[in-house]
Motif scaffolding. Structure first.
Motif, short mmCIF file in Angstrom:
data_model
loop_
_atom_site.label_atom_id
_atom_site.label_comp_id
_atom_site.label_asym_id
_atom_site.label_seq_id
_atom_site.Cartn_x
_atom_site.Cartn_y
_atom_site.Cartn_z
N LEU A 68 -10.05 15.63 4.65
CA LEU A 68 -9.32 16.30 5.72
C LEU A 68 -10.22 16.44 6.93
N ARG A 69 -9.63 16.31 8.11
CA ARG A 69 -10.43 16.36 9.33
C ARG A 69 -9.78 17.21 10.39
N ASN A 70 -10.61 18.00 11.08
CA ASN A 70 -10.22 18.70 12.29
C ASN A 70 -11.37 18.57 13.27
N GLY A 71 -11.22 17.70 14.26
CA GLY A 71 -12.34 17.42 15.16
C GLY A 71 -13.46 16.76 14.39
N ASP A 72 -14.64 17.35 14.45
CA ASP A 72 -15.78 16.80 13.71
C ASP A 72 -16.07 17.57 12.43
N ASN A 73 -15.10 18.35 11.95
CA ASN A 73 -15.28 19.05 10.68
C ASN A 73 -14.48 18.33 9.60
N PHE A 74 -15.11 18.11 8.44
CA PHE A 74 -14.50 17.38 7.33
C PHE A 74 -14.50 18.22 6.07
N ILE A 75 -13.37 18.28 5.42
CA ILE A 75 -13.22 18.98 4.15
C ILE A 75 -12.73 17.97 3.11
N CYS A 76 -13.32 18.02 1.94
CA CYS A 76 -12.82 17.22 0.81
C CYS A 76 -12.02 18.14 -0.10
N ARG A 77 -10.83 17.68 -0.49
CA ARG A 77 -9.98 18.44 -1.41
C ARG A 77 -9.63 17.57 -2.61
N VAL A 78 -9.95 18.07 -3.78
CA VAL A 78 -9.65 17.38 -5.05
C VAL A 78 -8.67 18.22 -5.84
N ARG A 79 -7.63 17.58 -6.35
CA ARG A 79 -6.66 18.29 -7.20
C ARG A 79 -6.51 17.55 -8.51
N SER A 80 -6.48 18.32 -9.60
CA SER A 80 -6.31 17.73 -10.92
C SER A 80 -4.83 17.57 -11.22
N LYS A 81 -4.55 16.82 -12.27
CA LYS A 81 -3.16 16.60 -12.69
C LYS A 81 -2.49 17.91 -13.05
N GLU A 82 -3.29 18.89 -13.52
CA GLU A 82 -2.74 20.18 -13.93
C GLU A 82 -2.68 21.17 -12.77
#
Length: 423
Positions: A68-82
Motif C-alpha cells: 500500500l502506498r500514500n506518497g512516499d510511505n509504504f505499508i505491507c499488508r498480509v492476510r491469511s486464508k482464515e
C-alpha cells in the motif's frame, strides 16, 4: 580504559553466548583454536531454525499480500486464508525506488504459501526468477518489508511479540540507545554543538558521529574536521560517555589506522566502517592494527560474506541492518555466528518508517547484543498507539513494546489512506 573496554565487550558477548548454548569455556576454546571446527560450528548455526512457531499446528496460508502506498510511505499488508492480518511499514527512503521488485519479484512467489515455512521459503524466493542477481538493498529491503508483516501476523496468531518469535528468551526488555548524528559538511565547532543538543534531548549515555567524507578516499569534509572533532567530542562529554565514530568507508587502510590511533588516544568505544565495506582483507588489516574495536556490516548483503568476516575476526562488532540484510531471521543467524566467536551484535538501522521499532524487537532477542543501539529519532509522521511502551527515550532507554506481533496499533484511518500498488 581503551583496552579494558574492548576486553569487556568481548567477554560480555562470550558470556551471553555461553548462557544461550550451554557451552563450557573449554569447549568454546577448543572450537576457536581449530579452524575446521569453527567452520563446522558456524555452518551448524546457519542451518538451525530461528523462528519459534510450535503453537501453530495448522497451516497459515497467505491468501493476499498487498503493498500500500500514500506518497512516499509504504505499508505491507498480509492476510491469511482464515482472516488474520499482519502489517509492516517499509524503509520508505529505499522502497520508493524499489517497490516494483516487491510487486513483481516477491509478492507473486509468496501468495498461497504457508507462512510457517518462512525460513525455507527464504531460500526458494532467492532463486525464484533469478532473484539472487538482485542481491543487495534492491532485493533485501522489499523482502524484509514482507517479513516484518509476516512476523506481525504470526505474532498475533501465537500471542508472541516479534522478539519472542526469534528466541525462547527476551534478554533485553529495555534498549539503551546511542544518539546517532551526521553533520558532515559543518565545521568541528558547529558539529559538536549540534551533537550535544541531540544527545541532551534523548538523555543518551552513548553517541555516534561521522568522521571522514563518506567513501571519499581520505578526503575530509570539510578539511581538518575529523582531527579537530575527535578530541572535542571527548572533552565536551567527559570520560564516562560511550563514543562511537563512523567513517562510512572514508579511508584507505593506512589512513584508517592513523585515524584509529587518534581515537584510541581519546578512548573511543568503536570505529565503524574504517575502509569501504567490501574491502574485506583491508578491514582485517585495520582491525589487527588498532586497539579500538572495529564495527561493520551495515552494507553487507551476503550471509557467506558475514561468515568470512566473523570467522577471520575481521570485525570485532557485527552490524547487520535488518532492512538492508533482508529481515530479522537472516540477521539473527549473523548474531548467533558472532556470539560463537565472542562478538557482540549492534545492528544498524535506517532512519525512515518504523525501523527503530523493528530494531528494538530484534535486539530484545539477541543474547549477545551490544550495550547501546542506534537511535535517530522517533518517526512522528506515522500515527500509532502502544499500550505497553511510551516509545520515548527515558533516561537513555526505550521500553520494547510487548503484546502480539509489533505490539503497536497503526491508526486505521492512516492505513486506509493508502492505495494498493499494482504490478
Amino acid at each position: 580504559m581503551k583496552s579494558n573496554r574492548r576486553k569487556f565487550i568481548k567477554r560480555s558477548a562470550i558470556g551471553a553466548f555461553a548462557g544461550m548454548t550451554g557451552l563450557t569455556a573449554d569447549a568454546r576454546g577448543r572450537k576457536e583454536r581449530d579452524p575446521d571446527q569453527q567452520e563446522e560450528a558456524l555452518d551448524r548455526i546457519l542451518a538451525e531454525p530461528v523462528l519459534r512457531l510450535d503453537e501453530l499446528k495448522d497451516p497459515v496460508w497467505m491468501e493476499t499480500i498487498e503493498l500500500l502506498r500514500n506518497g512516499d510511505n509504504f505499508i505491507c499488508r498480509v492476510r491469511s486464508k482464515e482472516g488474520a492480518e499482519g502489517l509492516s511499514v517499509s524503509n520508505n527512503m529505499q522502497m520508493k525506488h524499489l517497490y516494483p521488485i516487491f510487486v513483481n519479484r516477491i509478492q507473486p512467489f509468496f501468495i498461497g504459501k504457508d507462512a510457517r515455512n518462512w525460513e525455507s521459503l527464504l531460500d526458494e524466493v532467492y532463486v525464484y526468477q533469478s532473484n539472487y542477481k538482485l542481491q543487495n538493498l534492491a532485493f533485501w529491503v522489499p523482502l524484509a518489508t514482507l517479513e516484518f508483516a509476516i512476523l506481525d501476523l504470526l505474532g498475533k496468531l501465537t500471542g508472541k511479540s516479534m522478539g519472542a518469535l526469534l528466541g525462547d528468551t527476551i534478554y533485553h526488555p529495555e534498549i539503551a540507545v546511542y544518539q546517532a548524528n551526521n553533520y558532515r559538511g559543518k565545521s568541528a565547532e558547529e558539529s559538536i554543538d549540534l551533537i550535544e543538543k541531540h544527545v541532551r534531548e534523548t538523555e543518551a549515555r552513548a553517541l555516534k558521529f561521522k568522521v571522514g567524507g563518506r567513501m571519499s578516499h581520505n578526503r575530509d569534509y570539510p578539511p581538518g574536521r575529523t582531527e579537530a572533532l575527535i578530541p572535542l567530542v571527548r572533552e565536551r562529554f567527559g570520560p564516562e560517555m560511550v563514543i562511537y565514530a563512523d567513517s562510512n568507508g572514508s579511508y584507505t587502510p593506512e589512513e584508517a589506522i592513523r585515524i584509529g590511533k587518534i581515537m584510541e588516544a581519546y578512548a573511543y568505544d568503536f570505529y565503524e566502517e574504517p575502509v569501504p565495506f567490501d574491502w574485506y582483507e583491508e578491514t582485517l588489516e585495520v582491525t589487527k592494527a588498532v586497539r579500538i574495536p572495529v564495527a561493520g556490516g551495515e552494507q553487507e548483503p551476503s550471509m557467506h560474506g558475514f561468515r568470512w568476516l566473523i570467522k577471520e575476526d575481521a570485525l570485532d562488532i557485527v552490524q547487520p541492518d535488518i532492512f538492508y540484510f533482508g529481515g530479522m531471521v537472516r540477521s539473527m543467524k549473523v548474531a548467533k555466528m558472532a556470539a560463537f566467536k565472542g562478538k557482540p551484535c549492534t545492528p544498524h538501522i535506517s532512519g525512515s518508517g518504523l525501523g527503530y521499532l523493528y530494531m528494538m524487537h530484534f535486539v530484545s532477542a539477541v543474547a549477545n547484543a551490544g550495550p547501546y543501539h542506534e537511535f535517530k529519532g522517533f518517526n512522528q509522521e506515522i500515527p500509532l498507539y502502544s499500550p505497553t511502551s511510551s516509545l520515548s527515550s527515558e533516561g537513555g532507554k526505550v521500553t520494547v513494546p510487548t503484546g502480539p506481533g509489533l505490539g503497536v496499533t497503526l491508526d486505521p484511518d492512516f492505513v486506509a489512506n493508502h492505495q494498493v500498488v499494482a504490478g
